[in-house]
Each structure stands twice: as structure tokens, then as C-alpha cells.
Design a protein around this motif. Structure first.
Motif, short mmCIF file in Angstrom:
data_model
loop_
_atom_site.label_atom_id
_atom_site.label_comp_id
_atom_site.label_asym_id
_atom_site.label_seq_id
_atom_site.Cartn_x
_atom_site.Cartn_y
_atom_site.Cartn_z
N SER A 35 0.84 -1.20 0.00
CA SER A 35 0.00 0.00 0.00
C SER A 35 0.88 1.25 0.00
O SER A 35 0.60 2.23 -0.70
CB SER A 35 -0.97 -0.11 1.18
N SER A 36 2.01 1.20 0.71
CA SER A 36 2.93 2.33 0.68
C SER A 36 3.55 2.48 -0.72
O SER A 36 3.72 3.59 -1.23
CB SER A 36 3.98 2.09 1.77
N GLN B 230 2.13 1.67 -3.50
CA GLN B 230 1.09 2.24 -4.37
C GLN B 230 1.01 3.76 -4.19
O GLN B 230 0.97 4.51 -5.17
CB GLN B 230 -0.24 1.60 -4.03
N ASN B 231 1.04 4.21 -2.93
CA ASN B 231 0.99 5.67 -2.66
C ASN B 231 2.19 6.38 -3.28
O ASN B 231 2.06 7.45 -3.88
CB ASN B 231 0.99 5.95 -1.16
N ASN B 232 3.36 5.77 -3.11
CA ASN B 232 4.57 6.41 -3.64
C ASN B 232 4.52 6.50 -5.17
O ASN B 232 4.90 7.51 -5.76
CB ASN B 232 5.82 5.65 -3.21
N GLN C 115 1.79 6.60 -7.03
CA GLN C 115 0.80 7.62 -7.42
C GLN C 115 1.39 9.02 -7.29
O GLN C 115 1.15 9.88 -8.12
CB GLN C 115 -0.47 7.51 -6.55
N HIS C 116 2.21 9.21 -6.25
CA HIS C 116 2.86 10.51 -6.05
C HIS C 116 3.83 10.80 -7.20
O HIS C 116 3.88 11.91 -7.73
CB HIS C 116 3.58 10.48 -4.70
N THR D 260 2.36 12.11 -10.66
CA THR D 260 1.59 13.36 -10.75
C THR D 260 2.29 14.27 -11.75
O THR D 260 3.51 14.19 -11.92
CB THR D 260 1.50 14.07 -9.38
N THR E 242 10.06 4.42 -6.96
CA THR E 242 8.97 3.92 -6.12
C THR E 242 9.52 2.99 -5.04
O THR E 242 9.19 3.10 -3.86
CB THR E 242 7.96 3.13 -6.99
N THR F 228 9.78 3.38 -0.93
CA THR F 228 9.05 2.41 -0.12
C THR F 228 9.96 1.64 0.83
O THR F 228 9.66 1.49 2.01
CB THR F 228 8.31 1.40 -1.04
N LYS G 150 11.72 11.70 0.39
CA LYS G 150 10.32 11.74 -0.06
C LYS G 150 9.98 13.01 -0.83
O LYS G 150 9.29 12.98 -1.83
CB LYS G 150 9.38 11.61 1.13
N THR H 285 -0.81 1.12 -13.72
CA THR H 285 -0.84 2.59 -13.59
C THR H 285 -0.48 3.23 -14.93
O THR H 285 -1.14 4.17 -15.38
CB THR H 285 0.17 3.05 -12.51
#
Ligand code: HEM
Length: 471
Positions: free
Chosen positions: A127-128, A130-132, A134-135, A138, A165, A169, A175, A428
Motif C-alpha cells: 500500500s505504501s 502504491q501511494n509512492n 501515485q505521487h 503526478t 517507487t 518504499t 520523499k 498505472t
């Protein structure tokens, strides 16, 4: 005098009863080293045609028995005492990472990784991740306006995104600093490109300098105090650093050990994602099938979304079959008998190395996989859409039709995380971007041949793409 005696001993080596066929090559001491290093797949295929599924070759003074009967890999390599993996790992650590870590124990490394890369820890990590990701995709992070086209090489695009990524993670630092992330990736790539030559000690002066300077930069970034230490004891890395400190390993060695871990955890996933997307872009029917499957699971959460994807799983298995080319190496600690799957018995000699190369067999074995050099996206699918597990050679079921994650007793502990990261990256890219080949008729680049033996292969060139973020 001693050197001469040892040399004579090597020159005089002859095949004993029950030993595999011996092929010393024409050049004294060096034997087949040059051909082996230049393109291991080509050389070992030639040797297999000449001698069969087991043979011993000489390379740079070392005698290496190569075993290519895939139905006996697990049984033979299960003897982790007489077939030791630590000594050769130590040699490579010194050559590649300038690292002397006598306490390194692959068995305990694997156990540690299993705790942190599986079960609930894996769910959190994914899940981390995935967040990274997505960030990182952008528009601001990519330096792109929505709908603006940009060109890149697919290899660089995939490797860069997945490396960053993974770094965020697993190493949990930098970050909010995309310039630093880009620098770390650049240095990592410079080092990674030269890695096979470092391992074979064939670097020239210029390459040696490039590798040293890239390593220096990475060591600096990877100093444990620079990394995220908040969840120190819970994380895989924090736990590793703690262990090094408990063992009294000095600060310099700790930084070097971090680079080893960075490569183990990041050196294969990016290249695998490249080949997978590359095969999809050059095989429209496969791309269509994967897109449909992704579309069907769009509304699900990550875990659920990744569970029921037989087409994607087949594409991934097929990609890894074609590109996973680790040479699994062990040192023979004592004379030892082994059995091939047909019952034939062979004697291994103490001090020699044993190598298993699943890339040649089972993965590229034409008796197991028809037209093995072709990408067939549904090779691992049954007609009813379920996973195909039954493959045969000479009428006998093959235990494993592909061995990308290593053999039974030494399976890659990060495999589920790797699969999740590759799937997440590809879906993605396919959903958030318009991505196409610059030349619609372009073919995948050839393999860089000296990469055989070092995990996932890398291309000799790149595949030019253009992409834009969808509005
Ligand atoms: C070991 C393959 C990604 C962590 C291994 C081995 C293979 C392998 C074949 C065993 C080597 C041997 O027996 O000598 C792959 C492939 C990957 C991948 C094909 C991606 C496509 C990852 C990732 C992680 C990871 C993402 C962690 C996040 C490890 C570790 C070991 C290992 C810790 C043990 C290393 C040691 O002996 O110290 N991997 N791997 N791998 N892998 Fe992976």
C-alpha cells in the motif's frame, strides 16, 4: 614454485570415473572464461549440445560443473551444507560492492526478508508502494503538463519509475526531494551498467573510475543516518542496520552493505517491467487482453485487483521465462554424489563450483516450450482461462516450467513484492497515460549478452516511446 605446482595440477586434471564430461577448452588456465563471460547463454547452449545435461568446464582456473536437467535442480540444491552459497557470495560482494562482510549469511538474510516481505508486512509495504507510485506520476513530479507529449526510452522510463517507487518504499528517504531521487537513480544506473564487468573483474580504467564514483555517491546517500529511521525496528532495512550495529560492523561497512541491499531489492524489478511493457507494446493482441482485464478490475482495492488476473499473470510468467537468467552458483565443499532425474549418478569434486542455469532449461528448452524464443502471452493459460501448470518433456511432467525466483530451497523472498510492484506499475501506466511506440513497427532491442547470469536481462538498446498524462 607453489604456483607452478598448482598450475600443473590444473593442467593435468583428467576426468575420473562417474564424473561429468570434462571440457577444459584450448587455452591453458583460462579455459573457456572469455566465451563464458561474453555470452553465457550461447556458450552453455553449445556445451549442452556437445555434452548433454551435465558437464564440467574450466574458466579462469576454476572448474565449474554446469547442471541443466531442471527436474533435479531442487533435489540437488537442497543440500545447503555441502553445496555452499556463502563463499562465492563473499567473492562477489568484494568485487562488486567493495564489501567485506564475513558475517553475511544468505540463510538468515532470507529469513529476515521473509518476515518483512510477506504476510501483513507485505500488505503495508504494497500500500505504501502504491501511494509512492501515485505521487511519482503526478504532473508536477513528472515535470509534465496534462496532455503534453514527452519522449523517452521505455527501459529508462520503467526502470526510473520503479526504482524511485521502490526506493521511497523500502529505503524510506528523500520523499520530498525529486532532484535527489533522480540523482540516486542516475548513480545507481551507472553502477548497475558496469556490474557484470565488476563481477568478472574485466573493467577497464575508465569503467573502474565511473563505478567507483557512482559507488561513492550511493554510499553517501545510503548512510544509515540519512535514511528514514522512524520505524527502525519494524522495517526490513532498520532491522538489518540494527543487526550490523549489534555485530559491531563499522559505519563505512554499513554504508557499503546498504548498496548491496539496494541492488538486491531494486536491480531486477525495473528491467522486468520494461520487458513486460515492451512485449505488450509490440504484441497488440496481448495488450488488448491485458487492458480488458485491467478495465474489469478497476473498481477493486489493490489486493483484490491484483488477485484475479490470469491474463496478466500469464504475460508476467512468459516475460520472466524469456528474461530471467540468474546463474545459481554453489561451492562444492566435499566430494559429493548427485543424481539426474533419469537416475544417472555423477560425482562432484570438492573445490569445484556447481552452476544451475534455469534460463537454458527449463525456460528456453524447445522440448518443453514450443518456439521458446517467441513471446506467447497465453503460454501459461489453459483454454478455460485458468493458469496452465502442466508442461512435459519426453512425456514426463516438468516440475517447474520456469524458475525466475530461484530453486525450492532458495526462493527469492521478495517475489510477491516484486510481482505486486510490476503489476501496479504496468496498470498505472496503462490507465493513467497514453503511451505508444515512436516507430509503430519498432522491435524489442536485443539482449545485452554479458548480462546473462545476473538476474533479469537488460536490453542492448532501448525502445523509443512517447507518452502523456491523460486528462
Ligand atoms: C534472492 C530473483 C526482486 C529480495 C533472489 C534469487 C533470485 C531472485 C533468483 C536467488 C538467487 C540465488 O539462489 O542465488 C528476483 C527477481 C526479481 C527479484 C527475478 C524481480 C523481478 C526482488 C525484490 C526483493 C528481493 C523486489 C525485495 C524487495 C531478495 C533477497 C534475496 C533474493 C533479500 C536473498 C539474497 C541473499 O542471498 O542475500 N532473488 N528477485 N528480490 N531476492 Fe529477489
Amino acid at each position: 614454485l607453489l604456483g607452478l605446482a598448482v598450475l600443473l595440477l590444473y593442467v593435468r586434471r583428467t576426468r575420473r570415473r562417474n564424473e561429468p564430461p570434462l571440457d577444459k577448452g584450448m587455452i591453458p588456465w583460462l579455459g573457456h572464461a572469455l566465451e563464458f563471460g561474453k555470452d553465457a547463454a550461447k556458450f552453455l547452449t553449445r556445451m549442452k549440445q556437445k555434452h548433454g545435461d551435465i558437464f564440467t568446464v574450466r574458466a579462469a582456473g576454476q572448474y565449474i560443473t554446469v547442471l541443466l536437467d531442471s527436474n533435479c535442480y531442487d533435489a540437488v540444491l537442497s543440500d545447503v551444507v555441502l553445496l555452499d552459497q556463502t563463499s562465492y557470495a563473499q567473492v562477489l560482494m568484494k568485487r562488486i560492492f567493495s564489501l567485506n562482510l564475513p558475517s553475511h549469511n544468505p540463510e538468515s538474510e532470507k529469513r529476515r526478508a521473509e518476515i518483512h516481505f510477506q504476510g501483513t508486512a507485505l500488505t503495508q509495504l504494497c500500500s505504501s508502494m502504491q501511494n509512492n507510485l501515485q505521487h511519482l506520476v503526478t504532473p508536477s513530479e513528472m515535470g509534465l503538463k496534462v496532455s503534453e507529449w514527452k519522449k523517452d526510452g521505455l527501459f529508462n522510463f520503467c526502470y526510473g519509475l520503479l526504482f524511485k517507487t521502490g526506493y521511497l518504499t523500502v529505503f524510506g528517504a528523500e520523499k520530498n526531494n525529486s532532484a535527489a531521487l533522480a540523482e540516486i537513480y542516475e548513480a545507481f544506473r551507472q553502477f548497475d551498467k558496469i556490474l557484470p564487468k565488476l563481477a568478472r573483474t574485466t573493467v577497464n580504467k575508465e569503467e573502474k573510475q565511473i563505478a567507483s564514483s557512482a559507488r561513492e555517491k550511493l554510499w553517501k546517500w545510503l548512510t544509515p543516518t540519512h535514511l528514514d529511521r522512524k520505524s527502525e525496528h519494524q522495517s526490513w532495512l532498520g532491522n538489518y542496520v540494527q543487526q550490523l550495529q549489534d555485530e559491531g560492523v563499522d559505519a563505512e561497512t554499513q554504508r557499503r552493505a546498504m548498496l548491496l541491499q539496494l541492488w538486491v531489492t531494486h536491480g531486477n524489478t525495473g528491467p522486468a517491467a520494461f520487458w513486460l511493457l515492451g512485449y505488450l507494446l509490440t504484441h497488440p493482441e496481448a495488450l488488448r487482453a491485458v487492458r480488458e482485464e485491467i478495465q474489469g478490475g478497476k473498481h477493486l482495492r489493490l489486493e483484490e485487483r491484483q488477485k484475479n488476473t490470469p491474463v496478466f499473470d500469464s504475460v508476467l510468467s512468459e516475460t520472466l521465462r524469456l528474461t530471467a537468467a540468474a546463474l545459481i552458483t554453489r561451492e562444492v565443499k566435499q566430494d559429493k554424489k548427485i543424481h539426474l532425474s533419469n537416475g544417472q549418478e555423477y560425482q562432484l569434486r570438492r573445490g569445484d563450483r556447481l552452476c544451475v542455469f534455469p534460463f537454458i532449461s527449463p525456460q528456453m528448452d524447445p522440448q518443453i516450450h514450443q518456439q521458446p524464443e517467441m513471446f506467447q502471452f497465453d503460454r501459461f493459460l489453459n483454454a478455460d482461462g485458468t493458469e496452465k501448470k502442466d508442461f512435459f518433456k519426453d512425456g514426463v511432467r516438468v516440475k517447474c516450467p520456469s524458475v525466475p525466483w530461484g530453486t525450492k530451497d532458495n526462493l527469492c523472498p521478495g517475489r510477491q513484492f516484486a510481482i505486486s510492484a510490476i503489476k501496479e506499475l504496468v496498470s498505472t501506466i496503462l490507465t493513467r497515460f497514453d503511451l505508444e511506440l515512436c516507430d509503430k513497427n519498432a522491435k524489442l532491442p536485443l539482449v545485452y549478452p554479458s548480462r546473462y547470469g545476473f538476474g533479469i536481462l537488460q536490453p542492448a538498446g532501448d525502445l523509443e516511446i512517447r507518452y502523456r498524462i491523460r486528462s
